[in-house]
Design an enzyme around this catalytic site. Structure first.
Site, PDB file in Angstrom:
ATOM      1  N   SER A 595       0.804  -1.342  -0.053  1.00  0.00           N
ATOM      2  CA  SER A 595       0.058  -0.030   0.100  1.00  0.00           C
ATOM      3  C   SER A 595       0.691   1.374   0.069  1.00  0.00           C
ATOM      4  O   SER A 595       1.753   1.409  -0.948  1.00  0.00           O
ATOM      5  CB  SER A 595      -0.770   0.048   1.036  1.00  0.00           C
ATOM      6  N   ASP A 670      -9.439  -4.832  -5.596  1.00  0.00           N
ATOM      7  CA  ASP A 670      -8.954  -3.742  -4.455  1.00  0.00           C
ATOM      8  C   ASP A 670      -9.776  -2.438  -4.810  1.00  0.00           C
ATOM      9  O   ASP A 670      -9.695  -1.684  -5.496  1.00  0.00           O
ATOM     10  CB  ASP A 670      -7.503  -3.390  -4.769  1.00  0.00           C
ATOM     11  N   HIS A 702      -7.815  -5.300  -1.111  1.00  0.00           N
ATOM     12  CA  HIS A 702      -6.307  -4.754  -0.822  1.00  0.00           C
ATOM     13  C   HIS A 702      -5.653  -5.720  -0.015  1.00  0.00           C
ATOM     14  O   HIS A 702      -4.303  -5.626   0.185  1.00  0.00           O
ATOM     15  CB  HIS A 702      -6.706  -3.477   0.067  1.00  0.00           C
TER      16      HIS A 702
END
Length: 743
Positions: A595, A670, A702
């Site tokens: 991320s 995601d 995610h």
């Protein structure tokens, strides 16, 4: 004494590691077999009497779920309050919520995730006295909540708000204009859920005759769509509203529904800004007075308004401003006299403040160059506030009590590491969860007056015994002086480390604003992966650079308007310094992250191409123009206002600098960091004629998990590390003399 006996056991087992360690960790141990799984207390709830607590227990062997009540003092089970196997039409439940009087329990079953925090589920009300069960609604609903008098349940369904009368069974529809991807009543939209961290956007008042709720008009918000490949012949699409940086947000408005009058009225406050958020609402102890936090779009102003539901008069009570941004507080507390406890970074560190009900500052309760990290509550009887802080070092957490006037501070937790408390309703006891890098979670019952341990609840000694069979080396905590700052760092070295040999270095970081990865706490799954890599001959390190949290506002907010600049400078410089150590091969340094960490590892490989040989980026933001409005604009303002801040620090604009080995990974499902980020990065790399590797996980969100997914992902990454950094592991160092000359 029992508590210290267990700590001595942990120390003994830890000391035995050197002689007992011989097994090698496998990815199957971590991701398939649950080898290192710890025990915990699930859904802990302190009962109103302050002498008992309840937990959710799942008996997998018999396929039943129970809510069991335990005595704080003896830790013995007092009774089973709810047993799914004894209730007709209820096979199991996964969560529970008590009514205020604890005579009724909301039970959740058939839960299905929507986004990160939101779920749909079937809910039942179980009456403890009559042992009867009532289905709240035939449909799966969201966020059902008891009224304070226990006579009703309010909930969200199909973007509208409903109330069920539990005695008559009558359901009242409060709103009727809810439409998917247009209007939402009482439930947050995607970006509020993700960035403000809540789903239920409605609140009962103390008299159970009014509900305040937030209405979201998403009509003008651009839509994002994700293909869902599934198993059918044709894919489907998940289409939802997602405001990217600089784009239109939902128009939010605050409303109060009066149950007696069966009417809804809008609430207005005299703001100085027109584009705004309402990140929190909460009724005060006065059933006619509602509090609402309003925040401007730049998020550098946060206002607490008190609204009289009868007169509609709105009073600005507390106003916070900051040159960067103001964090929304979850610690707002109204005392019996409606005076206010509030946390703020106004003096440069997060601390507790006490205000009158009109917003006049009475006193700053806590002070110092350290952060309050959790607020547990205020005990009127003893005049004590209970909180958690990093007073004992920013990588540690301790539990404290302090008088409301800021005197008589006590440290209640005893052992150095991470301590977190769950207090009984009357603040007589607290259950402390303690862990450190060498001690698995230890649950103890403690006396809230002095912190003394009364009894041990769970010790996880079996986990430590399992760990002692493996070739595991504890993390080394230290600081590294980088760009004028002492940065927290941990390092894991091979068990047979030899300072006369050279090892490849693999760095992990997240680096996002206010985050922390260097903490004195027990292992998460990734830590066992790092241990596995150390067993192979890698040195693994993690550095929390500028922009991370718990070291004051200036340290955290230095990255304002320049996300990815100072954080990257610190990772590159830290890697350079570590590469100068005689036992690290500076030609074999890699970095990875997920991320925000993937954004950073991509940047590190591109902009630090003379330092890093390889990088892995999982679900990375590749341009801040692709990410959501609330998060991105908090730190960057809008792209229209700060184009250079967005573009100069986004890795998609630096692909031409790629020299090393790059692995890019994303899930197509995601909803948070869209796979668009990776697709656009891939196209940029192709057009720059840069070779790289990538992996796409169909329909994974995610977190990239489910079934065999995590095992596959970590095999992919491990093989890539071995291929790009793993040659010449353990060769004799040739840098020793050069380092000696440098002194």
């Amino acid at each position: 004494m029992q508590y210290y006996k267990y700590l001595l056991l942990f120390c003994f087992l830890a000391s035995a590691l050197s002689s007992a360690q011989n097994k090698l960790i496998t990815l199957e141990d971590i991701w398939n077999d649950g080898t290192f799984r710890t025990e915990r207390l699930d859904a802990l709830h302190s009962m109103n009497n302050g002498q008992e607590y309840s937990v959710l227990n799942l008996d997998r062997d018999n396929g039943m779920t129970t809510i069991d009540v335990y005595d704080y003092k003896t830790l013995e089970k007092v009774k089973t309050l709810v047993n799914s196997s004894a209730i007709k039409d209820l096979n199991y439940f996964t969560n529970y919520t008590f009514s205020d009087d604890e005579n009724q329990v909301l039970l959740a079953t058939e839960e299905a995730a929507i986004f990160r925090r939101s779920t749909l589920a079937k809910y039942y009300v179980y009456n403890v006295k009559s042992e009867t069960l009532l289905l709240v609604a035939e449909d799966k609903i969201q966020e059902p909540t008891f009224s304070p008098n226990g006579k009703m349940v309010a909930y969200g369904l199909n973007n509208n708000l409903y109330i069920k009368d539990l005695a008559s069974g009558k359901t009242t529809q409060v709103t009727a204009d809810g439409v998917k991807n247009k209007i939402i009543n009482g439930i947050t939209d995607w970006v509020y859920e993700e960035e403000f961290g809540f789903v239920r956007a409605f609140e009962w008042n103390a008299d159970s005759d009014k509900i305040a709720f937030i209405r979201f008009d998403e009509t003008a918000v651009p839509e994002f769509s994700m293909d869902v490949y599934g198993k059918d012949l044709y894919q489907t699409q998940n289409v939802f509203k997602y405001p990217k940086a600089g784009e239109a947000n939902a128009i939010v408005s605050l409303h109060v529904y009066d149950l007696k009058k069966n009417e809804t009225q809008a609430v207005t406050v005299d703001k100085t800004y027109s584009d705004f958020y309402i990140p929190r609402i909460e009724w005060t102890n006065d059933p006619e007075v509602l509090s609402a936090q309003y925040m401007n779009r730049h998020q550098d102003a946060l206002d607490l308004w008190l609204v009289n539901a009868k007169t509609k008069e709105a009073t600005l009570t507390i106003a916070e401003t900051d040159k960067a941004y103001v964090d929304v507080t979850d610690n707002l507390t109204f005392l019996k006299d409606n005076s206010i406890i509030w946390t703020s970074e106004k003096d440069g560190y997060n601390h507790i403040y006490h205000y009158t009900k009109k917003g006049k500052l009475i006193n700053q309760v806590t002070k110092g160059n350290w952060e309050v990290t959790n607020y547990y509550g205020y005990d009127e009887e003893t005049d004590k506030i209970y909180y958690q802080s990093v007073e004992n070092g920013s990588i540690n957490r301790d539990v404290y009590s302090i008088k409301l006037d800021g005197t008589d501070k006590q440290r209640l937790s005893k052992a150095q590491g991470t301590n977190n408390a769950d207090f009984s309703a009357d603040f007589t006891y607290f259950i402390n969860t303690y862990s450190s890098a060498t001690t698995p979670p230890l649950y103890t019952l403690n006396d809230a007056s002095n912190g003394d341990v009364i009894k041990t609840i769970k010790d996880n000694a079996e986990v430590l015994e399992v760990v002692s069979e493996y070739k595991i080396v504890p993390k080394e905590f230290s600081t590294i002086r980088v760009n004028g700052n002492d940065l927290n760092m941990w390092t894991i070295k091979p068990a047979d480390f030899d300072a006369n040999k050279e090892y490849p270095l693999f760095m992990y970081q997240y680096s996002g604003p206010g985050s922390q990865q260097v903490a004195n706490r027990w292992n998460v799954a990734n830590d066992y992966w790092y241990q596995m890599l150390a067993q192979k001959g890698y040195i693994v390190a993690c550095v929390d650079g500028r922009g991370t949290g718990l070291k004051g506002a200036d340290f955290k907010k230095v990255t304002q308007n320049e996300l990815g600049k100072y954080e990257l400078e610190d990772q590159i410089e830290a890697a350079k310094q570590l590469g100068q150590r005689p036992y690290i091969d500076e030609a074999r340094i890699g970095i990875w992250g997920w991320s925000y960490g993937g954004f950073m590892s991509s940047n590190a490989l591109f902009k630090g191409n003379d330092v890093f040989k390889m990088a892995i980026a999982v679900a990375p933001v590749t341009s801040w123009r692709f990410y959501d409005s609330i998060y991105t604009e908090r730190y960057m303002t809008t792209p229209q206002e700060n184009a250079s801040g967005y573009d100069d620090n986004s890795p998609i604009n630096h692909v031409d600098k790629l020299k090393g080995d790059f692995l890019l990974i994303h899930g197509t499902g995601d909803d948070n960091v869209h796979v668009q980020n990776t697709m656009r990065m891939v196209e940029a790399l192709i057009q720059a004629d840069k070779q790289f590797e990538w992996m796409i996980y169909p329909d994974k969100n995610h977190g990239i998990y489910g079934g065999n997914t995590r095992l596959h992902l970590y095999k992919k990454m491990t093989n890539f590390i071995d291929r790009t950094l793993g040659d010449k592991i353990g060769t004799t160092s040739v840098k020793m003399e050069a380092v000696k000359v440098k002194g």
